[in-house]
Design a protein around this motif. Sequence first.
Motif, short mmCIF file in Angstrom:
data_model
loop_
_atom_site.label_atom_id
_atom_site.label_comp_id
_atom_site.label_asym_id
_atom_site.label_seq_id
_atom_site.Cartn_x
_atom_site.Cartn_y
_atom_site.Cartn_z
N ILE A 45 45.62 44.71 38.00
CA ILE A 45 46.38 45.96 37.92
C ILE A 45 45.94 46.68 36.65
O ILE A 45 46.01 46.11 35.56
CB ILE A 45 47.89 45.73 37.90
CG1 ILE A 45 48.34 45.00 39.18
CG2 ILE A 45 48.64 47.05 37.74
CD1 ILE A 45 49.79 44.56 39.16
N ILE A 46 45.46 47.90 36.81
CA ILE A 46 45.08 48.75 35.69
C ILE A 46 46.09 49.90 35.65
O ILE A 46 46.28 50.58 36.66
CB ILE A 46 43.66 49.34 35.85
CG1 ILE A 46 42.62 48.25 36.12
CG2 ILE A 46 43.31 50.23 34.67
CD1 ILE A 46 42.28 47.39 34.95
N VAL A 47 46.73 50.11 34.50
CA VAL A 47 47.63 51.25 34.34
C VAL A 47 46.98 52.18 33.33
O VAL A 47 46.76 51.81 32.18
CB VAL A 47 49.03 50.80 33.86
CG1 VAL A 47 49.94 52.02 33.69
CG2 VAL A 47 49.64 49.80 34.83
N ASP A 48 46.64 53.37 33.79
CA ASP A 48 45.96 54.35 32.96
C ASP A 48 46.93 55.46 32.61
O ASP A 48 47.65 55.97 33.47
CB ASP A 48 44.75 54.92 33.71
CG ASP A 48 44.01 55.93 32.89
OD1 ASP A 48 43.21 55.51 32.04
OD2 ASP A 48 44.26 57.14 33.07
N GLY A 49 46.95 55.85 31.34
CA GLY A 49 47.88 56.86 30.86
C GLY A 49 47.44 58.30 31.08
O GLY A 49 47.99 59.20 30.46
N GLY A 50 46.45 58.51 31.95
CA GLY A 50 45.97 59.87 32.22
C GLY A 50 44.70 60.18 31.47
O GLY A 50 44.56 61.26 30.88
N SER A 51 43.76 59.27 31.50
CA SER A 51 42.50 59.43 30.76
C SER A 51 41.76 60.71 31.14
O SER A 51 41.75 61.11 32.31
CB SER A 51 41.58 58.23 31.04
OG SER A 51 42.11 57.07 30.47
N SER A 52 41.13 61.31 30.14
CA SER A 52 40.32 62.50 30.39
C SER A 52 38.83 62.16 30.46
O SER A 52 38.01 63.02 30.72
CB SER A 52 40.56 63.55 29.29
OG SER A 52 40.25 63.02 28.02
N ASP A 53 38.49 60.89 30.23
CA ASP A 53 37.10 60.45 30.38
C ASP A 53 36.94 59.78 31.74
O ASP A 53 37.73 60.01 32.64
CB ASP A 53 36.69 59.53 29.22
CG ASP A 53 37.46 58.21 29.18
OD1 ASP A 53 38.32 57.98 30.06
OD2 ASP A 53 37.21 57.42 28.26
N SER A 54 35.95 58.96 31.91
CA SER A 54 35.68 58.32 33.22
C SER A 54 36.30 56.94 33.35
O SER A 54 35.81 56.13 34.15
CB SER A 54 34.17 58.24 33.43
OG SER A 54 33.61 59.52 33.47
N THR A 55 37.35 56.65 32.62
CA THR A 55 37.96 55.32 32.66
C THR A 55 38.37 54.92 34.08
O THR A 55 38.03 53.84 34.55
CB THR A 55 39.19 55.27 31.72
OG1 THR A 55 38.77 55.51 30.39
CG2 THR A 55 39.87 53.91 31.79
N VAL A 56 39.09 55.78 34.77
CA VAL A 56 39.59 55.45 36.11
C VAL A 56 38.44 55.26 37.08
O VAL A 56 38.41 54.28 37.85
CB VAL A 56 40.57 56.53 36.61
CG1 VAL A 56 40.97 56.28 38.06
CG2 VAL A 56 41.82 56.55 35.73
N GLU A 57 37.47 56.14 37.06
CA GLU A 57 36.32 56.03 37.96
C GLU A 57 35.52 54.76 37.68
O GLU A 57 35.04 54.10 38.60
CB GLU A 57 35.41 57.26 37.84
CG GLU A 57 36.05 58.55 38.31
CD GLU A 57 37.00 59.20 37.29
OE1 GLU A 57 37.08 58.72 36.13
OE2 GLU A 57 37.67 60.17 37.67
N THR A 58 35.38 54.42 36.40
CA THR A 58 34.68 53.20 36.02
C THR A 58 35.40 51.98 36.57
O THR A 58 34.77 51.08 37.14
CB THR A 58 34.56 53.10 34.48
OG1 THR A 58 33.77 54.19 34.02
CG2 THR A 58 33.93 51.79 34.05
#
Length: 81
Positions: A45-58
């Motif tokens: 489980i990855i919880v992302d705080g709304g990254s503006s870089d490519s964190t989610v896509e990565t």
Amino acid sequence: MDAPAKNVLPRVTICTVTLNREKVIKEALRSMLSQTYPKDKVSVIIVDGGSSDSTVETCRSMLQGTGLASYEIIVQKSTIP
């Protein structure tokens, strides 16, 4: 001592939170995926705080097709550190 049979091993969940940490999350996921624990017993489980870089896509590209029991990427904008 003999290694336990695969069907006896518990299912584990690995959770992490991230925000704009594409390079760091890449290394963390590489490390996690290199472990010898059976992938079909691991959920991520990855919880992302709304990254503006490519964190989610990565995360998505690194986790799909890995044979994990499951993975989920939750994006929830947050300003809480």
